[in-house]
Motif scaffolding. Structure first.
Motif, PDB file in Angstrom:
ATOM      1  N   TYR A   1      -8.101  -1.488  -8.641  1.00 18.04           N
ATOM      2  CA  TYR A   1      -7.655  -1.025  -9.094  1.00 18.04           C
ATOM      3  C   TYR A   1      -8.153   0.099 -10.030  1.00 18.04           C
TER       4      TYR A   1
ATOM      5  N   GLY B   1      -3.960  -4.744  -9.584  1.00 16.45           N
ATOM      6  CA  GLY B   1      -3.204  -3.842  -9.504  1.00 16.45           C
ATOM      7  C   GLY B   1      -3.417  -2.789 -10.749  1.00 16.45           C
TER       8      GLY B   1
ATOM      9  N   ASP C   1       2.260   1.489  -3.214  1.00 15.03           N
ATOM     10  CA  ASP C   1       1.350   1.351  -4.338  1.00 15.03           C
ATOM     11  C   ASP C   1       1.822   1.401  -5.407  1.00 15.03           C
TER      12      ASP C   1
ATOM     13  N   LEU D   1      -6.873   0.904  -4.251  1.00 14.33           N
ATOM     14  CA  LEU D   1      -6.147   2.140  -4.758  1.00 14.33           C
ATOM     15  C   LEU D   1      -6.898   2.144  -5.983  1.00 14.33           C
ATOM     16  N   GLN D   2      -6.222   4.430  -5.679  1.00 15.10           N
ATOM     17  CA  GLN D   2      -6.474   4.700  -6.930  1.00 15.10           C
ATOM     18  C   GLN D   2      -8.136   4.485  -6.994  1.00 15.10           C
TER      19      GLN D   2
ATOM     20  N   HIS E   1       1.242  -1.554   0.184  1.00 20.54           N
ATOM     21  CA  HIS E   1       0.024   0.650   0.141  1.00 20.54           C
ATOM     22  C   HIS E   1       0.937   0.960   0.089  1.00 20.54           C
TER      23      HIS E   1
ATOM     24  N   CYS F   1      -0.032  -1.895  -5.743  1.00 23.77           N
ATOM     25  CA  CYS F   1      -1.293  -3.754  -5.829  1.00 23.77           C
ATOM     26  C   CYS F   1      -2.110  -2.767  -4.671  1.00 23.77           C
ATOM     27  N   ALA F   2      -3.440  -3.302  -5.315  1.00 21.56           N
ATOM     28  CA  ALA F   2      -4.849  -3.693  -3.966  1.00 21.56           C
ATOM     29  C   ALA F   2      -4.328  -4.705  -3.077  1.00 21.56           C
TER      30      ALA F   2
END
Length: 1203
Positions: A1165, A1039, A1007, A1118-1119, A1004, A1009-1010
């Motif tokens: 992601y 990712g 940054d 993520l993102q 994390h 991958c989830a």
């Protein structure tokens, strides 16, 4: 057949080789492109046509069927099945499987192929549709007749003699409806895999009959294809059969159409994976995966072993993209479960070990290291010298050093395939990579020449090819140096002397048909008929008559089949086998009976003493036998052999005078450029002696005899090479980038060989079968240099462990008992036995290190230990520089931060401060919660392991995993926190749970991958008589460019799961359901992988314990990607009462209770770009398969990385 043409053909992926015995005994050989649509539609047909036309002088039209009156037989091996599997170009097919197991083959054994790939790439399943068959059978166990009757369960006897319960009858109406829908989609091939069909095939046969009535053109029943226990590999095998057999039949129809009357009246046989021939109309996909390579094994086995005093032989078949390694010592060595192109095939196959090193292997210089492969240039575009814009490859290195002579090769290169090999372009490409090498900081004090760089790559490639040979021999207790090296394949002759010298072998044999030895092997092979059935008997006196009767029945079946093919009794041999294992173990050995000194027939079968054969082989392979342990029979097998009576080649002419020198060329060796004589094999006579250096050219291959070696031409026209002593290149303690790469392979090989010794001599299941161990080499300061295998959780612990003193070992093993509520070791005897095995492994390591020291000197070996560590340090520094610079460009700082929580609320917080100029980082876990009351505390070594794992995963390519990885990294842990607890803290959950959360936090922060499922889902159940433990897969995180894989183990574990049939046969449970849960992966531009549902019904009172995470906090996206779904643990009492158990629990369960495990999904992601809420389970894009890896060495490595 002297008056007719006889053809033996190997249709490979690039070339088709033809060996023909013509009327009168003349031999013709031919090599042509396997695919050349502008000139012919089928290469084997064209090869036969050309030879008949050339020999008879009569025109044979290319577009008309060839006459067959003058053809005696055709024997063929083909890569059609392998290529279709690799390229996923088989028949469209569907899978019919027991209800509740829809995704069983997608999940497989739940282990990911490469433990360091964050983008988990698993090969696609072969089926397009799944039909869930409503039916169920289970082993009877202790169910009474009255209980069965009350529940309307039917009692049946299986083919193993065991009783089974039909707890759910086959629903034929639903089945017909579902199969009709599949047919409407245009799918006409079906694989049927029902749980326990290996011993109860009635339901499968009914499904097959219904499918054929509805219009399916091909149906593969797993119980017919291979009736062996384990639903997953049997299911893969049935699928491969349904996928490949129609494809093969289509090819065979096309092949037959090229001949008059479709080859009626001609004896046409095809090579199977087990090294035996079978009639063309019975050739199937699941038995044809190794059809081509099997011919090569037969070829060298039949032409080397007896001719050279029955000395064991290693086959070395080096081609363009890969190298096949095998062994023969009077009997073919078979494996019965092997993986090709991601598909596990459960069928007899020759143990051919394929490694990614061939003439087309690409050459790289990475982080100060010479790297060869595994990427391959292939046949198209091929290496640089092929003039098609290809990359620099190993073949180019041989061209650059004068070992391949363009003037002796046909002009088939370039865009129009009419130009010679292009040495000029090769030298230009080597100039570029040489400049790259010389600009490297680690090579600053020495500039290498183009030739030194090219030779360096060859040395590194040779070391890489030696590792599987050592592993293949060491695994079975053999001394590698006591073997002959039989070399064949287009590229093998150029590397033979170097490989043999590295391995300590004294003799090389290269058959005169080495370039087409697989085709020649087809001519020498026997026809094979096999029969096999499952069994569940104990090997003891009371069951011997049963075993004899079944062996006799199977032998009769094989004999009759061979007689129907025209073999007389005198030419038929039957070999009887039993697949035996110790009770409570999974290591089964397929053995033939020991017939030596048979005295007490009351304790032996009529076919011989299988028990003694099993004990001898077990002792040889594993170093000990288990006293007073019952031996179980898993399978009964008979292999019927129809002996081929084929004349071998006649003697060649005796040498008359000195050998004719074709030319003298200059070749580069360690000594520099050396004048080297070139001979044509066709002009050499029996008895000619060829001192090295020399090159022997043939139409089919090129052979390099290195300085100090001596070639000899035998009376058959084969080449034997005696390996002389080598002066060796004296190296100092200064860094040499070539030797850095060589020592990297040497150190890894040393750790691998130690591992083989440990596995052979250990006692416990954990080491012997689960392969839960690592062996390592440490430097003089105790720092880790190399280890094998790379089990993530071991990476940080080994270096700290090596400094522990063992004088109070027993006391240490019992110390935990001093803590209230804890116990010491539960099996001290096995612990001590395993420690003795570790001593044996260390002894092997000492011997191997001493060999290195004797050859190079202590100062050099120690120096390169340091350089290997520095190389790992360099790779990590390069990563930190790149990441630090990227973060600084994005945020203006080089600080990374992340925090996540355990289910009890304990925070794990990380701040990473990166110095992007020098490539260093501080991993500060300040803010992490204190030690917890429970077992989720993690010793410092766990965090170290997690950091190394993440760094290696982010580097993205192989680097030595050693102390050097951590030199640019400082890890700060607050004393007394959950990651640095007190000595008395409970820590078992730290290993299996907290380690996963540490990885999630690190990934994390970077940054990358989830979050993946973040849990190992530890489940145990048992009582005083039985105990079982498993970890269960979930969803992988998405990712920046990939979807997360569903139903897979992630990060710090890769444990394989017990097959459903084995689970239900050995333990008092029924696996009610095991499949994916769609939609549990987080949504996003790239979806997280889905978790699974796994339901266990208990068949008697037991204690159930669960140790899990991510039941409270969801795996993060993520993102802009959404979080994955949290997991859940539910207990459903027999009465229907539903109880949520939470993350961690230990409860008593009763007969009929069911445990439902729902594992977490992975995070998504990226922001969702498609507003369509519909669910689509997208998997990662298919990875282009550049090479095949297979064989027992590969399977061992996969198993080691699956713990």
């Amino acid at each position: 057949m002297n008056d007719k043409f006889c053809f033996a053909i190997d249709r490979g992926g690039t070339f088709t080789d033809v060996y023909a015995r013509c009327p009168g005994g003349t031999v013709k050989v031919l090599k042509l492109l396997s695919v050349d649509p502008n000139n012919y539609s089928d290469a084997p047909t064209e090869g036969i046509r050309r030879i008949i036309e050339q020999e008879t002088g009569k025109r044979v039209p290319r577009n008309s069927p060839t006459e067959t009156d003058n053809i005696g037989w055709i024997r063929m091996g083909t890569t059609v099945a392998t290529n279709a599997l690799l390229e996923r170009k088989g028949e469209r097919m569907a899978l019919a499987i027991t209800e509740g197991f829809k995704d069983l083959l997608h999940i497989g054994n739940q282990a990911r192929p490469n433990i360091f790939d964050l983008k988990v790439l698993c090969p696609d399943v072969l089926y397009e549709e799944v039909v869930e068959v409503r039916e169920r059978v289970v082993p009877r166990q202790d169910v009474s007749e009255s209980e069965a009757s009350n529940n309307q369960w039917n009692l049946r006897k299986g083919s193993t003699g065991e009783e089974i319960l039909v707890v759910k009858k086959l629903d034929t109406k639903k089945l017909s409806q579902d199969l009709t829908k599949v047919l409407e989609r245009g799918i006409k091939s079906l694989a049927v895999v029902l749980i326990h069909s290996f011993m109860y095939k009635d339901h499968e046969e009914k499904v097959g009959a219904i499918a054929q009535e509805l219009g399916f053109s091909h149906v593969s029943l797993s119980s017919h294809v291979i009736p062996m226990v384990k639903a997953v590999p049997r299911g893969f095998t049935a699928c491969s059969d349904a996928y490949l057999t129609p494809h093969i039949k289509s090819y065979l129809e096309g092949f037959s159409s090229g001949f008059k009357n479709h080859l009626q009246g001609v004896n046409v046989l095809f090579m199977q994976s087990d090294g035996g021939l079978i009639e063309m109309d019975r050739f199937s996909g699941s038995r044809g995966i190794l059809s081509g390579p099997a011919g090569g094994v037969v070829g060298y086995a039949m032409t080397s072993y007896n001719q050279l005093g029955c000395q064991p032989v290693i086959g070395f078949d080096m081609g363009g993209t890969s190298t096949d390694v095998s062994r023969y010592a009077g009997k073919y060595e078979h494996v019965f479960e092997s993986t090709t192109a991601g598909v596990t095939i459960q069928a007899p196959q020759l143990d051919v070990n394929t490694v990614a090193a061939g003439g087309g292997s690409q050459l790289f210089f990475r982080s100060g290291m010479f790297v060869v492969g595994p990427e391959s240039a292939g046949a198209h575009p091929g290496p640089v010298c092929y003039k098609k814009g290809g990359p620099l490859a190993l073949t180019d290195a041989n061209v650059a050093l004068g070992r391949l002579l363009p003037q002796f090769f046909p002009k088939i290169f370039g865009p129009k395939e009419n130009e010679p090999l292009d040495k000029e372009s090769t030298m230009t490409a080597f100039k570029q990579i040489t400049d790259q090498v010389n600009s490297c900081d680690s090579n600053a004090d020495k500039n290498l020449s183009i030739e030194e760089v090219a030779l360096g790559f060859i040395h590194v490639a040779n070391e890489a090819m030696c590792r599987p040979i050592r592993a293949l021999t060491q695994a079975k207790g053999h001394d590698t140096s006591q073997h002959i090296l039989a070399v064949f394949g287009g590229a093998g002759g150029q590397h033979a002397c170097a490989v043999a010298r590295i391995l300590g072998m004294q003799t090389i044999v290269i058959h005169k048909y080495a370039g087409i030895l697989s085709a020649f092997g087809m001519a020498l092979a026997d026809v094979v008929q096999e029969a096999q059935e499952p069994c569940a008997k104990i090997y003891e006196s009371a069951n011997l008559s049963y075993l004899d009767s079944r062996l006799e029945a199977l032998e009769k079946e094989c004999t009759n089949a061979l007689k129907n093919q025209g073999f007389s009794s005198v030419n038929i041999i039957c070999e009887a086998y039993l697949n035996l294992r110790y009770e409570g173990t999974d290591c089964a050995l397929m053995v033939t009976a020991d017939k030596d000194g048979l005295i007490n027939k009351s304790n032996s079968c009529c076919y011989g003493d299988f028990k003694q054969a099993f004990l001898k082989r077990y002792k040889k392979e594993f170093g000990f036998v288990i006293a007073e342990r019952q031996i179980l029979v898993d399978d009964i097998r008979v292999r019927g052999i129809g002996k081929s009576v084929i004349e071998t080649d006649e003697d060649i002419l005796q040498a008359d005078g000195e050998p004719k020198i074709e030319t003298v060329t200059s070749v580069y060796f360690d000594e520099g450029w050396v004048d080297t004589r070139v001979y044509m094999l066709s002009s050499l006579g029996s008895g000619h002696i060829l001192p090295g250096p020399a090159i022997i050219m043939d139409k089919l291959s090129s052979i390099l005899i290195e300085p100090g070696c001596e070639g000899f031409i035998t009376h058959r026209g084969d080449v034997q090479i005696k390996i002389g002593s080598s002066k060796g290149k004296i190296i100092g303690t200064g860094l040499d980038t070539i030797h850095l790469s060589i020592f990297s392979h040497r150190f890894m090989s040393l750790a691998e060989q130690m591992g083989r010794i440990l596995q052979r001599t250990s006692v416990s299941t954990n080491i012997k079968e689960r392969l839960d161990f690592s062996c390592a080499l440490f430097g003089p300061d105790g720092g880790l240099v190399s280890n094998a295998p790379h089990i993530p959780v071991h990476l940080g612990a080994m270096q700290e462990t090596v400094q522990y003193q063992e004088e109070k070992l027993i006391e240490a093993l019992m110390n935990p008992a001093k803590i209230p509520g804890s116990s010491g070791t539960r099996n001290l005897r096995d612990n001590l036995s395993d420690l003795r095995a570790q001593v044996a492994a260390n002894h092997k390591g000492i011997l191997l290190v001493n060999e290195l020291i004797n050859f190079y000197g202590l100062d050099v070996v120690q120096a390169y230990m340091g350089y290997i560590q520095s190389n790992a340090e360099l790779a990590v520094r390069d990563l930190l520089k790149e990441v630090g610079s990227r973060i600084k460009r994005k945020t203006g700082a080089s600080l990374l931060h992340a925090v996540d929580y355990m289910d009890d609320g304990s925070p794990i917080e990380l701040t990473v401060d990166i110095n992007s100029k020098i490539g260093t980082a501080v991993f500060d876990f300040g803010g992490t919660g204190p030690e917890v009351w429970g077992n989720c505390n993690a010793p410092r070594a766990i965090t170290v392991s997690a950091v190394i794992y993440c760094l290696r995963s982010m580097v993205g390519h192989d680097i030595p995993l050693n102390e050097g990885c951590l030199k640019p990294v400082s890890i700060r842990l607050p004393p007394g926190c959950i990651l640095d607890p007190s000595p008395d803290a409970a820590v078992v959950g730290g290993n299996v749970l907290t380690s996963q959360r540490v990885v999630d936090v690190i990934l994390h922060a970077f940054d990358v991958c989830a979050a993946s499922q973040g849990c190992m889902n530890n489940i145990t159940f048992g009582d005083k008589d039985v105990g079982y433990y498993e970890t269960v897969a979930g969803g992988a995180g998405a990712g920046p460019t990939w979807h997360g894989r569903s139903g897979i183990h992630v990060h710090m574990t890769n444990t394989r799961i017990t097959d459903p049939e084995v689970l239900e046969c050995r333990y008092p449970v029924i696996l009610n359901k095991f499949m994916l849960v769609p939609g549990t992966g987080g949504r996003g531009k790239f979806r997280g992988g889905d978790g699974v549902i796994r339901e266990l019904i208990f068949r008697r009172p037991l204690t159930l314990s669960i140790l899990t995470e991510r039941r409270v906090f969801r795996p993060y996206g993520l993102q802009g990607g959404e979080d994955g779904q949290r997991g859940n643990n539910l207990l459903i009492r027999k009465c229907g009462r539903l109880i949520r158990l939470g993350s961690k629990a230990s409860v008593q369960v009763e007969k009929g209770d069911m445990f439902r495990l729902l594992t977490p999904g992975g995070g998504g992601y990226g922001t969702i770009v498609d507003s369509n809420p519909g669910y689509e389970n997208l998997e990662p894009p298919r990875k282009r398969q550049q090479h095949i890896q297979r064989g027992s060495v590969y399977e061992f490595t996969r198993a080691q990385e699956s713990v």
